[in-house]
Design a protein around this motif. Structure first.
Motif, PDB file in Angstrom:
ATOM      1  N   ARG A   5      58.380   0.452  18.741  1.00 13.51           N
ATOM      2  CA  ARG A   5      59.140   0.531  19.875  1.00 13.51           C
ATOM      3  C   ARG A   5      59.740   1.599  20.206  1.00 13.51           C
ATOM      4  O   ARG A   5      59.472   2.001  21.562  1.00 13.51           O
ATOM      5  CB  ARG A   5      60.059  -1.025  19.972  1.00 13.51           C
ATOM      6  N   ASP A   6      60.292   2.271  19.328  1.00 16.96           N
ATOM      7  CA  ASP A   6      60.942   3.540  19.548  1.00 16.96           C
ATOM      8  C   ASP A   6      59.881   4.582  20.080  1.00 16.96           C
ATOM      9  O   ASP A   6      60.062   5.205  20.865  1.00 16.96           O
ATOM     10  CB  ASP A   6      61.715   3.990  18.239  1.00 16.96           C
ATOM     11  N   ASP A   7      58.690   4.634  19.496  1.00 11.52           N
ATOM     12  CA  ASP A   7      57.570   5.505  19.869  1.00 11.52           C
ATOM     13  C   ASP A   7      57.236   5.100  21.344  1.00 11.52           C
ATOM     14  O   ASP A   7      57.165   6.028  21.986  1.00 11.52           O
ATOM     15  CB  ASP A   7      56.286   5.273  18.885  1.00 11.52           C
ATOM     16  N   GLN A   8      57.051   4.052  21.763  1.00 17.50           N
ATOM     17  CA  GLN A   8      56.583   3.799  23.063  1.00 17.50           C
ATOM     18  C   GLN A   8      57.843   4.082  24.018  1.00 17.50           C
ATOM     19  O   GLN A   8      57.491   4.644  24.901  1.00 17.50           O
ATOM     20  CB  GLN A   8      56.502   2.015  23.269  1.00 17.50           C
ATOM     21  N   LEU A   9      59.165   3.742  23.727  1.00 18.21           N
ATOM     22  CA  LEU A   9      60.191   4.230  24.509  1.00 18.21           C
ATOM     23  C   LEU A   9      60.126   5.754  24.834  1.00 18.21           C
ATOM     24  O   LEU A   9      60.460   6.184  25.823  1.00 18.21           O
ATOM     25  CB  LEU A   9      61.702   3.657  24.054  1.00 18.21           C
ATOM     26  N   GLU A  10      59.980   6.388  23.676  1.00 14.65           N
ATOM     27  CA  GLU A  10      59.943   7.786  23.614  1.00 14.65           C
ATOM     28  C   GLU A  10      58.734   8.357  24.696  1.00 14.65           C
ATOM     29  O   GLU A  10      59.178   9.510  25.485  1.00 14.65           O
ATOM     30  CB  GLU A  10      59.986   8.530  22.216  1.00 14.65           C
ATOM     31  N   GLU A  11      57.930   7.647  24.331  1.00 13.20           N
ATOM     32  CA  GLU A  11      56.649   8.292  25.328  1.00 13.20           C
ATOM     33  C   GLU A  11      56.763   7.883  26.756  1.00 13.20           C
ATOM     34  O   GLU A  11      56.355   8.758  27.511  1.00 13.20           O
ATOM     35  CB  GLU A  11      55.370   7.444  24.733  1.00 13.20           C
ATOM     36  N   ALA A  12      57.614   7.013  27.099  1.00 15.88           N
ATOM     37  CA  ALA A  12      58.025   6.467  28.361  1.00 15.88           C
ATOM     38  C   ALA A  12      59.047   7.403  29.079  1.00 15.88           C
ATOM     39  O   ALA A  12      59.361   7.111  30.134  1.00 15.88           O
ATOM     40  CB  ALA A  12      58.491   5.145  28.345  1.00 15.88           C
ATOM     41  N   GLY A  13      59.721   8.290  28.110  1.00 14.70           N
ATOM     42  CA  GLY A  13      60.561   9.231  28.630  1.00 14.70           C
ATOM     43  C   GLY A  13      62.098   9.176  28.070  1.00 14.70           C
ATOM     44  O   GLY A  13      62.893   9.859  28.342  1.00 14.70           O
ATOM     45  N   VAL A  20      66.578   4.658  17.530  1.00 18.88           N
ATOM     46  CA  VAL A  20      67.493   4.056  16.472  1.00 18.88           C
ATOM     47  C   VAL A  20      66.641   4.015  15.119  1.00 18.88           C
ATOM     48  O   VAL A  20      67.300   3.546  14.207  1.00 18.88           O
ATOM     49  CB  VAL A  20      67.538   2.629  16.870  1.00 18.88           C
ATOM     50  N   THR A  21      65.525   4.553  15.228  1.00 13.39           N
ATOM     51  CA  THR A  21      64.689   4.520  13.912  1.00 13.39           C
ATOM     52  C   THR A  21      64.176   5.986  13.471  1.00 13.39           C
ATOM     53  O   THR A  21      64.225   7.028  14.438  1.00 13.39           O
ATOM     54  CB  THR A  21      63.397   3.918  14.109  1.00 13.39           C
ATOM     55  N   CYS A  22      63.894   6.408  12.288  1.00 14.17           N
ATOM     56  CA  CYS A  22      63.474   7.562  12.065  1.00 14.17           C
ATOM     57  C   CYS A  22      61.923   7.854  12.011  1.00 14.17           C
ATOM     58  O   CYS A  22      61.437   6.798  10.973  1.00 14.17           O
ATOM     59  CB  CYS A  22      64.246   8.036  10.613  1.00 14.17           C
ATOM     60  N   TRP A  23      61.197   8.348  12.428  1.00 18.28           N
ATOM     61  CA  TRP A  23      59.646   8.287  12.627  1.00 18.28           C
ATOM     62  C   TRP A  23      59.155   8.985  11.053  1.00 18.28           C
ATOM     63  O   TRP A  23      58.588   8.626  10.568  1.00 18.28           O
ATOM     64  CB  TRP A  23      59.187   8.980  13.635  1.00 18.28           C
ATOM     65  N   ALA A  24      59.892  10.094  10.907  1.00 21.61           N
ATOM     66  CA  ALA A  24      59.657  10.819   9.458  1.00 21.61           C
ATOM     67  C   ALA A  24      59.865   9.919   8.236  1.00 21.61           C
ATOM     68  O   ALA A  24      59.052  10.009   7.476  1.00 21.61           O
ATOM     69  CB  ALA A  24      60.365  12.048   9.523  1.00 21.61           C
TER      70      ALA A  24
END
Length: 65
Positions: A5-13, A20-24
């Motif tokens: 969800r965070d990935d999608q929100l980041e891609e959306a701007g 709120v999450t750490c991808w790494a």
């Protein structure tokens, strides 16, 4: 999943600092905040110099060490 969800929100701007999450580390950002070094001018300069050094050496230019 929250990371997706965070990935999608980041891609959306959404700005990366708003995650709120750490991808790494694949966990909640608050759980690994102490594992991330803060971004500083010195770190950026060191990274840029290292990148330049790698590019210089990969171009086949001899270096004196």
């Amino acid at each position: 999943m929250a990371i997706g969800r965070d990935d999608q929100l980041e891609e959306a701007g959404m700005h990366a600092d708003d995650r709120v999450t750490c991808w790494a580390h694949q966990t909640w950002a608050a759980d690994c905040a102490d594992r991330h070094a803060p971004l500083t001018v010195s770190r950026l300069l060191a990274e840029t110099l290292e990148t330049d050094r790698i590019r210089y050496r990969s171009d086949g230019v001899a270096t004196s060490s």
